[in-house]
Every structure is written in C-alpha cells, then in structure tokens.
Design an enzyme around this catalytic site. Structure first.
Site, mmCIF file in Angstrom:
data_model
loop_
_atom_site.group_PDB
_atom_site.id
_atom_site.type_symbol
_atom_site.label_atom_id
_atom_site.label_comp_id
_atom_site.label_asym_id
_atom_site.label_seq_id
_atom_site.Cartn_x
_atom_site.Cartn_y
_atom_site.Cartn_z
ATOM 1 N N ARG A 15 59.170 23.038 -61.607
ATOM 2 C CA ARG A 15 57.799 23.267 -61.186
ATOM 3 C C ARG A 15 58.038 23.273 -59.485
ATOM 4 O O ARG A 15 59.066 23.373 -59.024
ATOM 5 C CB ARG A 15 56.918 22.011 -61.432
ATOM 6 N N ILE A 17 58.376 24.826 -55.983
ATOM 7 C CA ILE A 17 59.110 25.671 -55.257
ATOM 8 C C ILE A 17 60.136 25.993 -55.975
ATOM 9 O O ILE A 17 60.492 27.522 -56.115
ATOM 10 C CB ILE A 17 59.377 25.586 -53.877
ATOM 11 N N VAL A 60 69.551 14.490 -59.929
ATOM 12 C CA VAL A 60 70.537 14.554 -58.612
ATOM 13 C C VAL A 60 70.709 13.036 -57.945
ATOM 14 O O VAL A 60 71.686 12.833 -57.301
ATOM 15 C CB VAL A 60 69.752 15.531 -57.391
ATOM 16 N N TYR A 146 59.706 9.697 -45.658
ATOM 17 C CA TYR A 146 60.296 11.084 -46.229
ATOM 18 C C TYR A 146 60.681 11.813 -45.127
ATOM 19 O O TYR A 146 62.022 12.533 -45.469
ATOM 20 C CB TYR A 146 58.898 11.761 -46.802
ATOM 21 N N PRO A 176 60.085 24.718 -44.767
ATOM 22 C CA PRO A 176 58.584 25.090 -44.869
ATOM 23 C C PRO A 176 57.824 24.145 -44.118
ATOM 24 O O PRO A 176 58.080 22.908 -43.772
ATOM 25 C CB PRO A 176 58.592 24.923 -46.202
HETATM 26 N N1 LIG Z 1 55.318 21.161 -50.732
HETATM 27 C C1 LIG Z 1 55.725 21.152 -49.553
HETATM 28 O O1 LIG Z 1 54.681 21.172 -48.741
HETATM 29 C C2 LIG Z 1 57.018 21.291 -49.150
HETATM 30 C C3 LIG Z 1 57.073 21.608 -47.493
HETATM 31 C C4 LIG Z 1 58.408 21.310 -47.116
HETATM 32 C C5 LIG Z 1 59.656 21.346 -47.843
HETATM 33 N N2 LIG Z 1 59.448 21.022 -49.189
HETATM 34 C C6 LIG Z 1 60.619 20.777 -49.900
HETATM 35 O O2 LIG Z 1 60.844 21.687 -50.975
HETATM 36 C C7 LIG Z 1 61.325 21.221 -52.143
HETATM 37 C C8 LIG Z 1 60.589 21.411 -53.210
HETATM 38 O O3 LIG Z 1 59.276 20.696 -53.020
HETATM 39 P P1 LIG Z 1 58.010 21.035 -54.202
HETATM 40 O O4 LIG Z 1 56.922 21.079 -53.057
HETATM 41 O O5 LIG Z 1 58.258 22.152 -55.149
HETATM 42 O O6 LIG Z 1 57.961 19.734 -54.995
HETATM 43 P P2 LIG Z 1 57.368 19.157 -56.268
HETATM 44 O O7 LIG Z 1 56.324 20.167 -56.602
HETATM 45 O O8 LIG Z 1 56.948 17.615 -56.234
HETATM 46 O O9 LIG Z 1 58.697 19.306 -57.404
HETATM 47 C C9 LIG Z 1 59.762 18.475 -56.903
HETATM 48 C C10 LIG Z 1 60.864 18.858 -57.832
HETATM 49 O O10 LIG Z 1 62.057 18.049 -57.558
HETATM 50 C C11 LIG Z 1 62.477 17.574 -58.810
HETATM 51 N N3 LIG Z 1 62.998 16.162 -58.421
HETATM 52 C C12 LIG Z 1 62.459 14.839 -57.990
HETATM 53 N N4 LIG Z 1 63.479 14.062 -58.123
HETATM 54 C C13 LIG Z 1 64.487 14.597 -58.675
HETATM 55 C C14 LIG Z 1 65.845 13.920 -59.359
HETATM 56 N N5 LIG Z 1 66.022 12.758 -59.100
HETATM 57 N N6 LIG Z 1 66.734 14.652 -59.706
HETATM 58 C C15 LIG Z 1 66.248 16.199 -60.010
HETATM 59 N N7 LIG Z 1 65.275 16.678 -59.791
HETATM 60 C C16 LIG Z 1 64.223 15.835 -59.305
HETATM 61 C C17 LIG Z 1 60.960 17.281 -59.610
HETATM 62 O O11 LIG Z 1 61.292 17.162 -60.952
HETATM 63 P P3 LIG Z 1 60.362 16.161 -61.823
HETATM 64 O O12 LIG Z 1 59.432 17.225 -62.332
HETATM 65 O O13 LIG Z 1 61.107 15.627 -62.962
HETATM 66 O O14 LIG Z 1 59.659 15.330 -61.192
HETATM 67 C C18 LIG Z 1 60.531 18.647 -59.397
HETATM 68 O O15 LIG Z 1 61.093 19.579 -60.335
HETATM 69 C C19 LIG Z 1 61.624 19.839 -51.751
HETATM 70 O O16 LIG Z 1 62.745 19.501 -51.275
HETATM 71 C C20 LIG Z 1 60.577 19.430 -50.712
HETATM 72 O O17 LIG Z 1 61.062 18.369 -49.853
HETATM 73 C C21 LIG Z 1 58.136 21.111 -49.893
#
Ligand SMILES: NC(=O)c1ccc[n+]([C@@H]2O[C@H](COP(=O)([O-])OP(=O)(O)OC[C@H]3O[C@@H](n4cnc5c(N)ncnc54)[C@H](OP(=O)(O)O)[C@@H]3O)[C@@H](O)[C@H]2O)c1
Length: 239
Positions: A15, A17, A60, A146, A176
């Site tokens: 899901r 990014i 992970v 975080y 991002p």
């Molecule tokens: N959204 C933002 O504003 C933002 C901004 C800057 C950076 N980021 C970074 O971009 C990346 C993606 O974020 P996102 O916004 O797409 O987050 P998200 O929608 O919350 O999705 C997080 C993803 O990481 C997975 N995950 C969490 N814990 C895990 C584990 N122990 N082992 C394997 N997978 C795991 C989740 O799996 P489950 O579905 O099983 O929970 C999900 O697929 C992250 O590193 C985040 O810190 C996000």
C-alpha cells in the site's frame, strides 16, 4: 541506472508509496518486481498485479523472514527500502515501546534488509534507494519518535553511501514531505499523491541524482535546509 530490464525489490509494497513504486517500476519496464509485504495474505494479493511481480512475505523486523525471502531472489539490481512505521509521536508522551518500534522498522529494518541483499547487489553493481523524509533532517516535535528513527536512518544512509560505494553499489535517498497515504491520513495539510513521489524518486535513480526531494513541500523545505538548517528546524517547530 535505467529501470528497464532490471530486477527490483520493494519493501512495504502492498500500500501507499510502496504500491505506487510497484506500478511505476512495471510501467518503466522492470523485468521483475519483488514486492515485499509484512503479511502473507497481503503478499499473495500482489501476485495478481502482473506476471513480473513476485510477492515476498517480508517482515523487515524479523531477520529470519528477511533471510527466507531474499533466498528466493535470484538477481537484484535495485533495493527500495520503503517499509515504514509512524507510531512514535511526542518523545515525552510516547511509550518507549512505540519509539522502539519505529526504530525497528525505519532504522534496523532497512539496514538488515540491505545487509541481506548485499551479495546480490554486489554481483550486479546495483543500487539501494532509502525512503527517508524531511524530518530526517529536522525533527518535528509532534512526531519526534518517528523523526529520531528517520534521522538515524539518514545517518545510516550516509555511512552506507561510503561502504556500499566501495563495493560498487550506489546509495540513493529520497526525502518526501507530506504524502497522501495511510501514514498521515489524520494530518490536515496539503499532501502529494504517492504516485508523484514514486515517479520523481525513480526519475532521480535513473538520472543518477543521489538525493531527491520528490514533491513541492520537499523541494521548498529542502532548499530552506540547504540555506540554513536552523530555518527548517524553526519551520517544523511551529507545525
Ligand atoms: N506518507 C508520508 O507523508 C511520508 C513522508 C515521508 C516519508 N515517508 C516514508 O515513505 C515510506 C512509505 O510510507 P507510506 O506513506 O507509504 O506509509 P504507509 O501507507 O503507512 O505504508 C507503510 C508500508 O510499510 C509496511 N510496513 C510497516 N512495518 C513493516 C514491517 N515490519 N515489515 C514490512 N513492512 C512493513 C506496511 O505494511 P502493512 O500494510 O503490513 O502495515 C505498508 O506496506 C516510509 O518509509 C515512510 O516513512 C512517508
């Protein structure tokens, strides 16, 4: 690195990014996309996307799960450390366990998965893309736990840039701003669609740009940080 014909592993691909990365990689002609998901059922569901998608069940934070998954990867050109956790909010108010679980995913998870993929990346003289954040550079108090875990991941990225570089592997990083995913669903602010972030991060990898600010907020805040790091700290202190 051109994505066409390459084999890529994305963690947290089910899901947000991560899912956007899978679609963008397929669109750019990746030969195989190893799509990691923490739960076996989410991994299975990824199989239906395209014949080039190989679902991998990877938590992970579990090194045995990483080892089992990486054993199934035959060749690897690019690892995208995308899986992320945000449960550490205010450092004074969050439990130690909450902050530790952000470190477990955002720092240790990315490092352990990179180490497990090292022989395959060395063989291909490949690359790693770490999904960091603007709050790696300046903490936002409301998400201080975080932020600390992502600052540690940024430091790790810098150290690995040297160590991986010595082995012929390129280390990319993306920072991002606010992205429209579940992670910050409850935050009311302008957000960039995940597809835009995935596209711009992959453009940077293809162009050989090591550090990428993949959305308008990131570009603005990144410029402020480059001018004076205290400006970004002050900006985030008021958010
Ligand atoms: N959204 C933002 O504003 C933002 C901004 C800057 C950076 N980021 C970074 O971009 C990346 C993606 O974020 P996102 O916004 O797409 O987050 P998200 O929608 O919350 O999705 C997080 C993803 O990481 C997975 N995950 C969490 N814990 C895990 C584990 N122990 N082992 C394997 N997978 C795991 C989740 O799996 P489950 O579905 O099983 O929970 C999900 O697929 C992250 O590193 C985040 O810190 C996000």
């Amino acid at each position: 690195m051109k994505i066409r014909g390459k084999s890529v592993l994305v963690s947290g691909a089910n899901r947000g990014i991560g899912r956007a990365f899978v679609d963008a990689l397929l669109e750019r002609g990746a030969s195989t996309v190893f799509a990691g998901a923490r739960s076996a059922s989410n991994a299975d569901a990824l199989r239906a996307i395209d014949a080039r998608v190989v679902p991998l069940h990877i938590d992970v934070t579990d090194r045995a799960s990483i080892a089992r998954a990486v054993e199934r990867v035959e060749g690897l050109d690019l690892l995208i450390n995308n899986a992320g956790s945000l449960v550490g909010y205010s450092l004074l108010e969050s439990t130690r366990e909450a902050v530790e679980s952000d470190f477990a995913v955002n720092f240790w998870g990315a490092l352990d998965l990179t180490k497990a993929c090292l022989p395959k990346l060395e063989e291909s003289r490949g690359a790693v893309l770490n999904m960091l954040t603007l709050v790696s550079m300046a903490s936002m108090a409301a998400i201080g736990g975080y932020s600390a875990s992502k600052a540690a991941a940024w430091s790790m990225t810098q150290a690995l840039r040297k160590e991986l570089g010595d082995r012929g592997i390129t280390m990319f990083a993306a920072y991002p701003g606010a992205v429209d995913t579940d992670m910050i669903r409850s935050f009311e602010m302008d957000k960039t669609p995940p597809e835009v972030v995935a596209k711009n991060a992959l453009d940077a990898v293809e162009a050989g740009t090591l550090d990428c600010f993949p959305d308008p907020m990131a570009q603005q805040a990144g410029a402020a940080w480059l001018k004076n790091p205290r400006d970004l700290e002050a900006m985030f202190a008021n958010m």
